[in-house]
Design a protein around this motif. Sequence first.
Motif, short mmCIF file in Angstrom:
data_model
loop_
_atom_site.label_atom_id
_atom_site.label_comp_id
_atom_site.label_asym_id
_atom_site.label_seq_id
_atom_site.Cartn_x
_atom_site.Cartn_y
_atom_site.Cartn_z
N GLN A 177 0.76 -1.23 0.01
CA GLN A 177 0.04 -0.24 -0.21
C GLN A 177 0.94 1.11 0.08
O GLN A 177 0.60 2.23 -0.76
CB GLN A 177 -0.85 0.12 1.18
N VAL A 178 1.85 1.28 0.70
CA VAL A 178 2.80 2.50 0.83
C VAL A 178 3.90 2.55 0.07
O VAL A 178 4.48 3.74 -0.50
CB VAL A 178 3.02 2.47 2.45
N TRP A 179 4.62 1.48 -0.34
CA TRP A 179 5.74 1.40 -1.32
C TRP A 179 5.59 0.97 -2.82
O TRP A 179 6.35 0.76 -3.64
CB TRP A 179 6.89 0.76 -0.71
N GLY A 180 4.41 0.32 -3.11
CA GLY A 180 4.18 -0.20 -4.26
C GLY A 180 4.07 -1.71 -4.32
O GLY A 180 4.39 -2.72 -3.64
N ASP A 181 3.29 -2.33 -5.34
CA ASP A 181 3.19 -3.73 -5.85
C ASP A 181 4.51 -4.60 -5.57
O ASP A 181 4.61 -5.77 -5.28
CB ASP A 181 2.37 -3.85 -7.01
N TYR A 182 5.54 -3.94 -6.11
CA TYR A 182 6.73 -4.82 -6.35
C TYR A 182 7.40 -5.39 -4.81
O TYR A 182 7.99 -6.18 -4.88
CB TYR A 182 8.00 -4.07 -6.95
N MET A 183 6.70 -4.64 -3.84
CA MET A 183 7.25 -4.97 -2.29
C MET A 183 6.79 -6.37 -2.12
O MET A 183 7.20 -6.76 -1.03
CB MET A 183 6.52 -3.90 -1.51
N ASP A 184 5.81 -7.26 -2.73
CA ASP A 184 5.36 -8.28 -2.52
C ASP A 184 6.54 -9.34 -2.44
O ASP A 184 6.48 -10.37 -2.01
CB ASP A 184 4.24 -8.84 -3.25
N GLY A 185 7.52 -9.08 -3.21
CA GLY A 185 8.85 -9.92 -3.24
C GLY A 185 9.94 -9.75 -2.41
O GLY A 185 11.19 -9.97 -2.63
N ALA A 186 9.65 -8.53 -1.34
CA ALA A 186 10.71 -8.13 -0.69
C ALA A 186 11.32 -9.17 0.33
O ALA A 186 10.67 -10.20 0.57
CB ALA A 186 10.25 -6.74 0.26
N ASP A 187 12.73 -9.19 0.39
CA ASP A 187 13.23 -10.31 1.06
C ASP A 187 13.10 -9.98 2.77
O ASP A 187 12.98 -10.88 3.48
CB ASP A 187 14.74 -10.21 0.70
N ASP A 188 13.10 -8.64 3.15
CA ASP A 188 12.91 -8.28 4.43
C ASP A 188 12.05 -7.22 4.23
O ASP A 188 11.73 -6.34 3.43
CB ASP A 188 14.22 -8.05 5.22
N TYR A 189 11.74 -6.42 5.68
CA TYR A 189 10.70 -5.44 6.06
C TYR A 189 11.45 -4.42 6.79
O TYR A 189 10.81 -3.71 7.76
CB TYR A 189 9.53 -5.81 6.34
N GLU A 190 12.82 -4.28 6.74
CA GLU A 190 13.44 -3.46 7.57
C GLU A 190 13.10 -1.92 7.29
O GLU A 190 13.13 -0.99 8.27
CB GLU A 190 15.07 -3.41 7.65
N PHE A 191 12.59 -1.55 5.90
CA PHE A 191 12.26 -0.15 5.73
C PHE A 191 10.81 0.05 6.51
O PHE A 191 10.77 1.28 6.87
CB PHE A 191 12.10 -0.06 4.30
N ILE A 192 9.91 -0.88 6.62
CA ILE A 192 8.86 -0.80 7.44
C ILE A 192 9.14 -0.49 8.91
O ILE A 192 8.57 0.43 9.56
CB ILE A 192 7.64 -1.79 7.23
N TYR A 193 9.98 -1.41 9.49
CA TYR A 193 10.05 -1.39 11.02
C TYR A 193 10.69 -0.13 11.22
O TYR A 193 10.57 0.72 12.41
CB TYR A 193 11.40 -2.49 11.29
N SER A 194 11.63 0.71 10.45
CA SER A 194 12.25 1.89 10.85
C SER A 194 11.30 3.05 10.91
O SER A 194 11.23 3.78 11.67
CB SER A 194 13.21 2.14 9.54
N GLN A 195 10.43 3.11 9.76
CA GLN A 195 9.06 4.09 9.75
C GLN A 195 8.27 3.96 10.86
O GLN A 195 7.88 5.01 11.54
CB GLN A 195 8.41 4.15 8.22
N ILE A 196 7.87 2.77 11.14
CA ILE A 196 6.95 2.23 12.25
C ILE A 196 7.49 2.89 13.65
O ILE A 196 6.85 3.45 14.45
CB ILE A 196 6.55 1.02 12.34
N LYS A 197 8.87 2.50 13.82
CA LYS A 197 9.64 3.09 15.09
C LYS A 197 9.57 4.35 15.27
O LYS A 197 9.03 4.91 16.19
CB LYS A 197 10.96 2.50 14.92
N ASN A 198 9.64 5.19 14.02
CA ASN A 198 9.75 6.53 14.25
C ASN A 198 8.32 6.99 14.53
O ASN A 198 8.02 8.18 15.29
CB ASN A 198 10.34 7.32 12.93
N LEU A 199 7.42 6.51 13.96
CA LEU A 199 5.98 7.04 13.92
C LEU A 199 5.52 6.70 15.27
O LEU A 199 4.77 7.67 15.93
CB LEU A 199 5.16 6.18 13.05
N ARG A 200 5.82 5.56 16.03
CA ARG A 200 5.44 5.25 17.36
C ARG A 200 6.05 6.33 18.20
O ARG A 200 5.21 6.71 19.22
CB ARG A 200 5.90 3.90 17.86
#
Length: 225
Positions: A177-200
């Motif tokens: 939803q946030v980064w685009g369809d190609y993310m369904d093949g991502a090896d990890d989700y570190e980019f999400i964890y970082s944004q979620i941490k800052n948002l929290r």
Amino acid sequence: MKLLLVEDEADLQEVIRQSLEKENYLVETADSYALALDKIVSYEYDCILLDIMLPDGSGLDLLAELKQMNKSDNVIIISAKDALEDKVKGLDMGADDYLVKPFHIAELNARIKSVWRRKSLNGKNTMEYANMRMDLDERQVWIEGNELLLNRKEFDILSYLSVNKNRLVNKTALAEQVWGDYMDGADDYEFIYSQIKNLRRKLKENNAGIEIQAVYGIGYKLVTL
């Protein structure tokens, strides 16, 4: 919002894509019936901009496929066909709006926001949850009247979780939803964890009455404290 633009004319597709991205939409594209069908089967969108005349099929058949799959994606038909019977047929088949080419991007933008607000926000352009208020058009957030400064991705994450408040959002769905369809093949989700941490951190520092809960290995849920 995450959009799918189904348009086979390359130059027009690029103009629309660039213009909508300037309005802070995440825009995926398809230039054929086959590619568009693959995308609507595989992914979810807030709104689909659908041309009727495609080189390998009809956009109306794609609309029928959406309805058969019980997908709730908002659909705006964008077509050079301006006959009344074409408009009536498209709307009768379940399209939310019909826009005749050529059109101004400002009008398309207004139509996108209108159909999305009508279905997702009962016609409003704001969301309120606990002591948070969010203006989706202006991309602003306030906690008890004080503005919460967020970067683009933080805002997109918070708005998506807010629309789905109290529901568990799969991390893959959030990434797409946030980064685009190609993310369904991502090896990890570190980019999400970082944004979620800052948002929290920002929510906590500003005494928000909401928090983002993590369900290990699955995803996230926005809840009240």
